[in-house]
Design a protein around this motif. Structure first.
Motif, short mmCIF file in Angstrom:
data_model
loop_
_atom_site.label_atom_id
_atom_site.label_comp_id
_atom_site.label_asym_id
_atom_site.label_seq_id
_atom_site.Cartn_x
_atom_site.Cartn_y
_atom_site.Cartn_z
N ALA A 293 -8.31 3.77 -2.02
CA ALA A 293 -7.13 4.18 -2.60
C ALA A 293 -7.15 3.69 -4.11
O ALA A 293 -6.96 4.59 -5.01
N ALA B 265 1.52 2.06 -9.58
CA ALA B 265 0.61 2.15 -8.63
C ALA B 265 -0.71 1.30 -8.58
O ALA B 265 -1.10 0.63 -7.67
N LEU C 230 4.88 10.27 -9.02
CA LEU C 230 4.23 10.82 -10.33
C LEU C 230 3.89 12.19 -10.18
O LEU C 230 4.08 13.02 -11.24
N LYS C 231 3.45 12.71 -9.01
CA LYS C 231 3.16 14.40 -8.76
C LYS C 231 4.34 15.18 -9.22
O LYS C 231 4.00 16.08 -9.77
N LEU D 172 2.09 5.52 -12.54
CA LEU D 172 0.52 5.49 -12.17
C LEU D 172 0.16 3.99 -12.45
O LEU D 172 -0.35 3.09 -11.70
N ALA E 49 -6.08 15.48 -9.29
CA ALA E 49 -5.28 15.11 -10.52
C ALA E 49 -3.80 15.01 -10.26
O ALA E 49 -3.15 14.40 -11.11
N LEU E 50 -3.31 15.60 -9.15
CA LEU E 50 -1.92 15.23 -8.75
C LEU E 50 -0.77 15.78 -9.81
O LEU E 50 0.13 15.21 -9.90
N ASN E 51 -1.18 16.82 -10.44
CA ASN E 51 -0.28 17.29 -11.44
C ASN E 51 -0.14 16.21 -12.48
O ASN E 51 1.03 16.48 -13.30
N TYR E 52 -0.85 15.58 -12.78
CA TYR E 52 -0.57 14.61 -14.01
C TYR E 52 -0.82 15.30 -15.40
O TYR E 52 -1.80 15.81 -15.40
N LYS E 53 0.18 15.03 -16.31
CA LYS E 53 0.24 15.69 -17.23
C LYS E 53 0.40 14.62 -18.42
O LYS E 53 0.57 14.85 -19.61
N PHE F 117 -6.82 5.98 -7.44
CA PHE F 117 -5.93 5.91 -8.51
C PHE F 117 -6.43 5.95 -10.00
O PHE F 117 -6.07 6.61 -10.93
N ILE G 248 -7.30 9.51 -11.41
CA ILE G 248 -6.29 10.25 -11.63
C ILE G 248 -6.41 10.76 -13.00
O ILE G 248 -6.43 11.95 -13.23
N LYS H 186 4.68 5.64 -5.27
CA LYS H 186 4.73 5.85 -6.65
C LYS H 186 3.76 7.25 -6.86
O LYS H 186 4.04 7.66 -7.74
N LEU H 187 2.78 7.65 -6.21
CA LEU H 187 1.93 8.58 -6.52
C LEU H 187 2.83 9.89 -6.05
O LEU H 187 2.34 10.92 -6.96
N SER I 257 2.65 1.78 -3.32
CA SER I 257 1.79 2.41 -4.33
C SER I 257 1.71 4.11 -3.98
O SER I 257 1.50 5.02 -4.85
N GLN J 44 4.93 9.60 -15.64
CA GLN J 44 3.89 9.52 -14.88
C GLN J 44 2.94 8.62 -15.20
O GLN J 44 2.39 7.63 -14.41
N PHE K 222 0.75 -1.07 -0.01
CA PHE K 222 -0.03 -0.07 -0.03
C PHE K 222 0.86 1.17 -0.05
O PHE K 222 0.72 2.15 -0.89
N ALA L 235 7.03 14.09 -11.33
CA ALA L 235 7.46 13.52 -12.56
C ALA L 235 6.63 14.13 -13.95
O ALA L 235 6.05 13.78 -14.46
N THR L 236 6.82 15.66 -13.79
CA THR L 236 6.09 16.34 -14.85
C THR L 236 7.00 16.62 -15.98
O THR L 236 6.25 17.15 -17.12
#
Lengths: 295, 454
Positions: free
Chosen positions: B161, B210, A289-290, B207, B194-198, B165, B168, A285-286, A282, B203, A279, A292-293
Motif C-alpha cells: 500500500a 495517507a 483524494l479521488k 495524499l 493515478a486515482l484522478n489525482y490532479k 501511495f 500516485i 484518505k485515498l 489511509s 488532494q 491502514f 477532491a478534484t
C-alpha cells in the motif's frame, strides 16, 4: 500425383506402426506371460504384560531393493495338532503388510506332549502374487517378579517357568531376561540376568532411580524374540524409586498452555486493531483524494 | 468567474520526466534477454521445488538434527532487507529528508521485492505443506509462529500500500505526459492508478496524510515483525539462540544489511540508467555515514552476543563456540563475517581518503554477503549442536550440507527480487519525479507543538 498418394500412405502406415509399438510397449504383459511374484510371510509371537497372547505376521513381495509390503491380503491362522489342523481365524494385512491377532489370556492353545504349540500362517496368493506360509513352535512361559530387601540391599527375583502338557510348572534354566523400568516414552534398561537351574534370576536393584511422587517404579522383565517363547514382558510396581515432585511450576511455559493468557490476547487485539485502523484510515484518505478534484 | 477552476494537468514542466521517460518506453533487446534470463532461473527454482514436493525433503540437506538450513537463513535475510527498506523509506518520509528523495523509490521497492521473494522460503522448510492451512484453522495466539505469520502478512500488505501511495503522483504525471511513447493499455493503467489525482491542494493534503499515516504505522510494524522473527529463536533454549538481545540485534542487523544493499542498488541504477545527475556523491557520502553508524551498532551487539556466550559454562555452548573457531567447521565463515561486517567496513568507511563511490559500493556488497553468512551461522551450527544428541542415526545426518535444490531455490529468490526491480522500474521512474520536483515543499507534520510565544 500417384507418387504423392503413395508417400502419404507410406507415412500413414509408418505412423500407425510406430504408434502401435509405443502403445504395446506400455502394456506390461505384452509379449510375455507374467510370472507370479514371490512372496514371503514371517510370523512372530509375543505375550503381553496383560497376559494376552499376540500372533503377528508380515507379508512382503519381491526381493532385495524391490521388497514391498503387501496390504489387504488374507492370512489364515491355524494350530497344527498331530494329524489335524485347528483353524483359528483369518486376519487381513494393513498398509505396512502387517496383521495381528490378540488372544485373551484365558485361552490355552492346544499343545503336544512337550508343551509346544505349532502355529501355522498361510497366504493363498492371487493372480499376481504367489502363495506363502510360515510356521513356528512356541511354548508358554510364566515370569514372576518378587521384590525383597536383605540388610538394606534391594533384590529383584525373577522366576521363569514353563507349563508342560499336564499344566504343571517346570523351571526354565539359562533364560536371558532383560530388566528395566518404564520411563515416559520407553523402557530404561537396567541389566540382563540369566536364570539358574531353579528358574531363578536375581538382580541387586539400584537405589538411585527416580520414581513418581511417592517413588513408585514400574519394573519390567522382558524376553526378546526367544526361539521357544517368542517375546514376552511382565511388569510389577514397587516403591523403590526416589520420590520426584512433579508439582506445577509457578510460571508454566506459555507455549504449552491450553489457552493464551488474557494479557496476550488483549495485547494482540490492541496492536492489530491499531495497525488496521490506521491502514483503513489511509485508504479512506485515498477515497477522499479521488473525489477532491476541484480547486 | 468560477473560482473552482479545474486543472487538467498536474504539472506542465516536464523537464525531469523527459530525462527519465526513455527508460519506461519500448524495452531494449538487452532488457528482454535479461528478463528471460531471470525467468529461467525462477523456473529452474520452480522445478527444484516440484522435485522437493514429489521426493520429499530428503533431497534437501535438512535432516534430523538440522531441520532448518539455507531456507531459514534466506528467510531471515530477505525479511531483514525488507524491514530495513521499510524503516529507511518511512523514516525519510516522516522526517522530510530532502536530499534522500531520489532514493525513496528504491528503498520502497527493496521493501516489497524482498518481502515477496523472501516470504516463500519459510514454506519450503515445511515438511507437510498440505497442512499449512492448519496455521489459520487452529491458530495458537501463544505461539511465536502465529505472531510471525500475522506480522508478515500485515507488513506485506502495508508495504505494498505504501509503495502504491508513493507512486500516485508519478502515475498522474505519466498519465498527463503526452511525450511518453508507451502502449495505450499502459496509459490507461496510469490513469486508473493515478486515482484522478490532479494536484489540487486538497488532494495534496489527503495524499500527504495517507503517506504519513502509512509511514508512521509501517515503522513499528516492521520493528515488531522482525523482533517476532528473532523471538522464534530467542524463546527456544538452544545454545546460541536463547538470547535476550536477539530482538534489537535482529533489527540492527536488518537495518545494516538493508542500507548496504540500498547503496548497491543506487550504484547499479546510477551506472545502468545514467542517473549521475540524481544519485550524486552526496548520496553515497551520507549513506556511507549511515552504514558506518549502523556498523558500529552492529559491532556492539555482536560483541555483546559473543562475549556473554563465551562466558557461558554449559557444554553445548562450549561446543558451539568451538565450531566458530574451528577452520574445519565454521571458522572461515565466522572470520569472513567478522572481517566484512566489522573490520573492513569500519576502516574503509571511517577513513575519508578511502571513501569513494566504488569503494563504498564494494564494501556494501561485501556487508550484504557477510550478513547473509551471519544468518546461516545463526541457524545451522546451533541446530548441529543439540543439548541431547539424537542417537542411532547415520553420522551424515548429524550435520547439514546444502543440496542443489536449496541453491536452486535460493537463486530463484534472488532472481525474483531482481525481476521485480527490473519490471517495476520499467513501469514507473526509479527516481520519484513528483517528489524530487517538490523538493522545497514540506508536508505538515502530523503532530504540531505550540512553542512559547507562537
Amino acid at each position: 500425383m500417384e507418387t504423392n498418394k503413395f508417400k502419404y500412405f507410406e507415412r500413414l502406415s509408418l505412423i500407425i506402426l510406430i504408434g502401435t509399438v509405443i502403445v504395446a510397449s506400455t502394456i506390461p504383459t505384452f509379449g510375455k506371460v507374467q510370472a507370479k511374484e514371490r512372496t514371503r510371510l514371517r510370523m512372530y509371537y509375543s505375550k503381553l504384560p496383560s497376559g494376552n497372547k499376540q500372533v503377528s505376521v508380515i507379508l512382503t513381495s519381491g526381493r532385495g531393493k524391490n521388497t514391498a509390503n503387501v496390504a489387504d491380503a488374507v492370512i489364515s491362522l491355524s494350530v497344527e495338532q498331530e494329524d489335524t489342523t485347528l483353524f483359528l481365524t483369518d486376519i487381513i494385512t494393513k498398509a505396512d503388510g502387517t496383521a495381528e491377532l490378540q488372544i485373551e489370556s484365558g485361552y490355552q492353545f492346544p499343545t503336544n506332549e512337550e508343551g509346544f504349540t505349532s502355529l501355522l500362517a498361510e497366504y493363498a496368493g492371487n493372480d499376481s502374487l504367489g502363495a506363502a506360509s510360515a510356521d513356528m513352535e512356541i511354548k508358554d512361559v510364566i515370569l514372576t517378579l518378587s521384590f525383597d530387601i536383605e540388610d538394606s540391599v534391594k533384590f529383584l527375583t525373577v522366576i521363569a517357568e514353563e507349563l508342560d502338557s499336564s499344566g504343571s510348572r517346570i523351571p526354565v534354566e539359562g533364560l536371558d531376561i532383560k530388566i528395566g523400568v518404564e520411563r515416559l516414552y520407553s523402557t530404561l534398561d537396567i541389566d540382563d540376568i540369566e536364570t539358574d537351574d531353579e528358574g531363578l534370576g536375581i538382580l541387586e536393584f539400584p537405589n538411585d532411580l527416580p520414581g513418581d511422587s511417592i517413588g513408585t517404579l514400574i519394573v519390567t522383565a522382558r524376553i526378546d524374540d526367544h526361539d521357544d517363547y517368542g517375546t514376552m514382558t511382565t511388569k510389577g510396581a514397587i516403591d523403590w524409586g526416589l520420590p520426584v515432585s512433579y508439582e506445577m511450576d509457578p510460571l508454566p511455559r506459555q507455549l504449552y498452555s491450553d489457552e493464551a493468557p488474557l494479557w496476550m490476547i488483549l495485547g494482540v487485539v490492541i496492536i492489530l486493531a491499531g495497525a488496521w485502523y490506521h491502514f483503513f484510515l489511509s485508504i479512506y484518505k485515498l477515497f477522499k483524494l479521488k473525489k477532491a478534484t476541484d480547486l | 468567474m468560477n473560482t473552482h477552476k479545474k486543472i487538467n494537468a498536474v504539472n506542465t514542466n516536464n523537464d525531469l520526466l523527459k530525462k527519465l521517460a526513455h527508460n519506461l518506453e519500448r524495452p531494449s533487446k538487452r532488457w528482454i534477454f535479461w528478463v528471460i534470463f531471470l525467468i529461467l532461473i525462477i523456473l529452474f527454482g520452480a522445478y527444484a521445488l516440484v522435485r522437493q514436493i514429489i521426493d520429499g525433503q530428503i533431497i534437501t540437506g535438512m535432516r534430523d538434527n538440522a531441520a532448518w538450513g539455507l531456507y531459514t537463513a534466506n528467510f531471515i535475510f530477505f525479511m531483514g532487507l525488507s524491514y530495513a527498506g521499510a524503516l529507511v523509506s518511512c523514516s525519510f518520509q516522516l522526517l522530510r529528508i530532502q536530499w534522500a528523495k531520489p532514493l525513496l523509490r528504491m528503498a520502497e521497492l527493496l521493501t516489497v521485492a524482498s518481502l515477496i521473494a523472501g516470504a516463500p522460503f519459510i514454506l519450503y522448510c515445511i515438511g507437510r505443506l498440505d497442512r499449512m492451512h492448519y496455521l489459520f484453522i487452529y491458530p495458537r495466539i501463544q505461539s511465536p509462529i502465529t505472531w510471525d505469520v500475522i506480522a508478515i502478512m500485515t507488513d506485506l500488505l502495508f508495504c505494498i500500500a505504501f509503495l502504491y501511495f508513493t507512486h500516485i503522483r508519478d502515475f498522474a504525471r505519466l498519465r498527463d505526459y503526452e511525450g511518453l511513447k508507451v502502449a495505450k493499455w499502459r496509459m490507461k493503467l496510469y490513469g486508473f492508478l493515478a486515482l484522478n489525482y490532479k494536484g489540487t491542494p486538497l488532494q495534496k493534503k489527503y495524499l500527504h496524510q495517507a503517506h504519513d499515516i502509512m509511514a508512521a504505522i509501517i515503522i513499528p510494524t516492521a520493528i515488531i515483525a522482525y523482533s517476532l522473527l528473532s523471538w522464534l529463536f530467542g524463546m527456544s533454549l538452544r545454545p546460541g539462540w536463547h538470547s535476550t538481545i536477539f530482538g534489537p540485534y535482529f533489527v540492527i542487523t536488518a537495518a545494516y544489511s538493508g542500507v548496504a544493499l540500498l547503496i548497491v542498488i543506487m550504484w547499479l541504477y546510477r551506472k545502468s540508467r545514467k542517473l549521475e545527475e540524481f544519485i550524486t556523491n552526496k548520496h553515497f557520502n551520507y549513506m556511507a555515514f549511515g552504514l558506518l553508524i549502523l556498523g558500529l551498532f552492529y559491532g556492539y551487539f555482536t560483541f555483546s552476543e559473543y562475549i556473554t556466550d563465551w562466558y557461558n559454562q554449559t557444554k553445548p555452548m562450549g561446543y558451539l563456540m568451538a565450531k566458530f573457531l574451528d577452520t574445519e567447521q565454521y571458522g572461515w565463515l565466522s572470520l569472513f563475517h567478522i572481517a566484512f561486517t566489522l573490520v573492513v567496513p569500519i576502516i574503509v568507511l571511517g577513513i575519508p581518503w578511502l571513501r569513494t563511490i566504488n569503494s563504498v559500493t564494494f564494501i556494501s556488497a561485501m556487508v550484504v554477503l557477510a550478513l547473509w553468512v551471519k544468518r546461516f551461522l545463526i541457524v545451522v551450527p546451533t541446530l548441529e549442536t543439540p543439548f541431547i544428541p539424537i542417537q542411532d542415526i547415520r553420522p551424515e545426518y548429524n550435520t547439514y550440507s546444502i543440496s542443489w535444490v536449496e541453491w536452486a531455490l535460493t537463486f530463484a529468490g534472488i532472481a525474483m527480487m531482481v525481476l521485480i526491480f527490473t519490471v517495476a522500474s520499467k513501469l514507473a521512474p526509479i527516481i520519484p519525479v513528483a517528489e524530487v520536483e517538490d523538493v522545497q515543499e514540506e508536508a505538515k507534520p502530523l503532530i504540531r507543538f505550540k512553542t512559547q510565544g507562537a
